[in-house]
Enzyme design. Structure first.
Site, mmCIF file in Angstrom:
data_model
loop_
_atom_site.group_PDB
_atom_site.id
_atom_site.type_symbol
_atom_site.label_atom_id
_atom_site.label_comp_id
_atom_site.label_asym_id
_atom_site.label_seq_id
_atom_site.Cartn_x
_atom_site.Cartn_y
_atom_site.Cartn_z
ATOM 1 N N ASN A 284 -76.341 142.167 38.626
ATOM 2 C CA ASN A 284 -77.022 141.416 37.562
ATOM 3 C C ASN A 284 -76.893 139.931 37.896
ATOM 4 O OD1 ASN A 284 -77.711 140.244 34.957
ATOM 5 N ND2 ASN A 284 -77.186 142.207 34.024
ATOM 6 N N ALA B 219 -81.690 143.003 41.108
ATOM 7 C CA ALA B 219 -81.571 144.382 41.606
ATOM 8 C C ALA B 219 -82.492 144.643 42.797
ATOM 9 C CB ALA B 219 -81.897 145.350 40.468
ATOM 10 N N GLN C 236 -81.571 153.530 30.772
ATOM 11 C CA GLN C 236 -81.934 153.212 29.389
ATOM 12 C C GLN C 236 -83.414 152.881 29.308
ATOM 13 O OE1 GLN C 236 -78.707 150.388 27.664
ATOM 14 N NE2 GLN C 236 -78.497 150.300 29.872
ATOM 15 N N ASN C 237 -84.077 152.819 30.460
ATOM 16 C CA ASN C 237 -85.472 152.382 30.466
ATOM 17 C C ASN C 237 -86.409 153.516 30.063
ATOM 18 O OD1 ASN C 237 -84.403 150.028 31.293
ATOM 19 N ND2 ASN C 237 -84.969 150.230 33.450
ATOM 20 N N GLY D 52 -78.665 145.737 35.884
ATOM 21 C CA GLY D 52 -79.716 145.164 35.040
ATOM 22 C C GLY D 52 -79.621 145.534 33.577
ATOM 23 N N HIS E 167 -82.848 156.893 26.629
ATOM 24 C CA HIS E 167 -83.556 156.346 25.470
ATOM 25 C C HIS E 167 -84.969 156.886 25.322
ATOM 26 C CE1 HIS E 167 -80.656 152.640 25.256
ATOM 27 N NE2 HIS E 167 -80.103 153.773 24.868
HETATM 28 P P1 OAD Z 1 -81.321 143.598 27.938
HETATM 29 O O1 OAD Z 1 -82.580 142.833 27.765
HETATM 30 O O2 OAD Z 1 -80.319 143.572 26.839
HETATM 31 O O3 OAD Z 1 -80.572 143.141 29.264
HETATM 32 C C1 OAD Z 1 -81.289 142.981 30.467
HETATM 33 C C2 OAD Z 1 -80.307 142.543 31.542
HETATM 34 O O4 OAD Z 1 -81.008 142.534 32.779
HETATM 35 C C3 OAD Z 1 -79.704 141.150 31.348
HETATM 36 O O5 OAD Z 1 -78.301 141.228 31.475
HETATM 37 C C4 OAD Z 1 -80.314 140.326 32.496
HETATM 38 O O6 OAD Z 1 -79.416 139.350 32.997
HETATM 39 C C5 OAD Z 1 -80.561 141.407 33.514
HETATM 40 N N1 OAD Z 1 -81.613 141.114 34.505
HETATM 41 C C6 OAD Z 1 -82.754 140.393 34.351
HETATM 42 N N2 OAD Z 1 -83.471 140.406 35.482
HETATM 43 C C7 OAD Z 1 -82.777 141.147 36.385
HETATM 44 C C8 OAD Z 1 -82.996 141.546 37.730
HETATM 45 N N3 OAD Z 1 -84.098 141.200 38.403
HETATM 46 N N4 OAD Z 1 -82.059 142.321 38.340
HETATM 47 C C9 OAD Z 1 -80.929 142.709 37.673
HETATM 48 N N5 OAD Z 1 -80.681 142.359 36.403
HETATM 49 C C10 OAD Z 1 -81.581 141.595 35.764
HETATM 50 O O7 OAD Z 1 -81.773 145.108 28.273
HETATM 51 P P2 OAD Z 1 -80.942 146.465 28.214
HETATM 52 O O8 OAD Z 1 -79.519 146.240 28.531
HETATM 53 O O9 OAD Z 1 -81.690 147.461 29.006
HETATM 54 O O10 OAD Z 1 -83.562 150.255 23.771
HETATM 55 O O11 OAD Z 1 -81.075 146.831 26.672
HETATM 56 C C11 OAD Z 1 -80.558 148.052 26.188
HETATM 57 C C12 OAD Z 1 -81.499 148.675 25.185
HETATM 58 O O12 OAD Z 1 -81.805 147.733 24.153
HETATM 59 C C13 OAD Z 1 -82.849 149.081 25.753
HETATM 60 O O13 OAD Z 1 -82.843 150.345 26.351
HETATM 61 C C14 OAD Z 1 -83.743 149.058 24.543
HETATM 62 C C15 OAD Z 1 -83.206 147.837 23.817
HETATM 63 O O14 OAD Z 1 -83.352 147.875 22.428
HETATM 64 C C16 OAD Z 1 -84.596 151.128 23.664
HETATM 65 O O15 OAD Z 1 -85.687 150.949 24.177
HETATM 66 C C17 OAD Z 1 -84.297 152.358 22.893
#
Ligand code: OAD
Length: 246
Positions: free
Chosen positions: A212, A230, A99-100, A186, A117
Site C-alpha cells: 500500500n 499494487a 473485499q472488491n 490495497g 463483500h
Molecule cells: P478504502 O478506500 O478504505 O482503502 C483503499 C486503500 O487502498 C487505501 O489504504 C489506499 O492507500 C490504498 N491504495 C490506493 N491506491 C493503491 C494502489 N494503487 N495500490 C495499493 N494500494 C492502494 O477501501 P477498502 O479497504 O477496500 O465495502 O474498503 C473496505 C470496504 O469499505 C469496501 O469493500 C467497501 C467499503 O465500504 C463494500 O463494498 C461492501
C-alpha cells in the site's frame, strides 16, 4: 521496495493468503472508498449502501449501482491482478480473499477466490431472494426494477449492517489462520470482519506484509510494509520468486 525475507518466506510457504481492497483496482481506474477522491468522500454510505437508504430511494440506489456496474465492465484487470494469478499458480495452497465487488480478480483468472463483500455484477430480489438478471435503471426512471414477485431488485453487494455470507467468511478465517504468508493489499483495513483477517494471520504466526503506498490501520502490526502501488509491487515480487521445482 520489498525485502529478501518476504521472497524467502514466499518461496518456502505452503499456504499463502492475499487480502485485497479497493486499492488493488485503483490502477484499473476504479475509485477507492476512503482516499481523498474516494466514493465515501462524495456519497453517504447510509444512503447508497444500506437497506434503509435503499427503501427510502430505490431508484437512486439502483441507478447508482447500474452506473458502477457499467464502470467496472469497462475497466480491465491491471498488472497487480495478473501477478496474483501467477502467484496462485506458484504456491501450493493459495487463497485470494477480496473485499472488491468489481469481478476483476475473476476476469484476470484467479480461481481460489473468496469475494467477501459480494458482487456488483449479480442481482437478487430483496424480498424473495431469487437470483435475477442485472437490473438496468436510469437516474430518471419512473419505476424501480422489480422481481416477478414484486420485490425490489438489488446487487448482491453486502451493505452496512448486513452479515457477510457465513460460509465464505469461515473459509477466509480458516485460510488466514493457516497462512504462512499473508499479503494485505490495497485496503485501509478499517472495515471488519475483513480487517481482522491480517490480525488472525499474525496471531497464528504468519509473516504479514502490507502492500500500500500509504499507512493504514494495520501498518503498526505488520512484519513488512511495501510502500508502493499494487500494480508495481506485485509483479516485482512474483518475478523475484524462484521457479517451482517440477
Ligand atoms: P478504502 O478506500 O478504505 O482503502 C483503499 C486503500 O487502498 C487505501 O489504504 C489506499 O492507500 C490504498 N491504495 C490506493 N491506491 C493503491 C494502489 N494503487 N495500490 C495499493 N494500494 C492502494 O477501501 P477498502 O479497504 O477496500 O465495502 O474498503 C473496505 C470496504 O469499505 C469496501 O469493500 C467497501 C467499503 O465500504 C463494500 O463494498 C461492501
Amino acid at each position: 521496495m520489498f525485502s529478501d525475507t518476504l521472497i524467502e518466506k514466499l518461496n518456502s510457504a505452503s499456504n499463502v493468503v492475499a487480502l485485497t481492497g479497493a486499492g488493488a483496482s485503483a490502477e484499473s481506474g476504479i475509485p477507492t472508498f476512503r482516499d481523498p477522491d474516494g466514493i465515501w468522500k462524495q456519497f453517504q454510505p447510509g444512503e447508497l449502501a444500506s437497506m434503509e437508504g435503499f427503501r427510502r430511494d430505490p431508484i437512486r440506489v439502483q441507478a447508482w449501482y447500474t452506473a458502477r456496474r457499467e464502470t467496472v465492465l469497462e475497466a480491465e484487470p491491471n498488472a497487480g491482478h495478473f501477478a496474483l494469478v501467477r502467484l496462485e499458480q506458484r504456491v501450493p495452497n493459495f487463497t485470494l480473499i477480496s473485499q472488491n465487488v468489481d469481478g476483476l480478480h475473476a476476469r484476470a483468472g484467479s480461481v481460489c477466490l473468496l469475494e467477501l463483500h459480494g458482487s456488483l455484477l449479480d442481482s437478487i430480489c430483496s424480498e424473495c431472494g431469487k437470483d435475477s438478471e442485472p437490473f438496468d435503471v436510469a437516474v430518471d426512471a419512473e419505476q424501480p426494477a422489480k422481481c416477478e414477485c414484486g420485490g425490489l431488485l438489488r446487487p448482491t453487494v453486502v451493505w452496512f449492517g448486513e452479515m457477510l455470507n457465513p460460509s465464505i467468511l469461515e473459509r477466509a478465517w480458516s485460510a488466514a489462520a493457516e497462512a504462512d504468508v499473508f499479503l494485505s493489499i490495497g485496503t485501509g483495513a478499517e472495515v471488519h470482519p475483513a480487517a481482522s483477517l491480517p490480525l488472525v494471520a499474525a496471531d497464528n504466526g504468519a509473516y504479514v506484509a502490507e502492500i500500500n503506498p500509504r499507512r493504514t490501520a494495520i501498518t503498526g502490526i505488520v512484519n513488512e510494509e511495501v510502500s508502493a502501488p499494487a500494480g508495481i509491487a506485485l509483479p516485482a515480487i512474483v518475478n523475484a520468486l524462484t521457479a517451482p521445482v517440477t
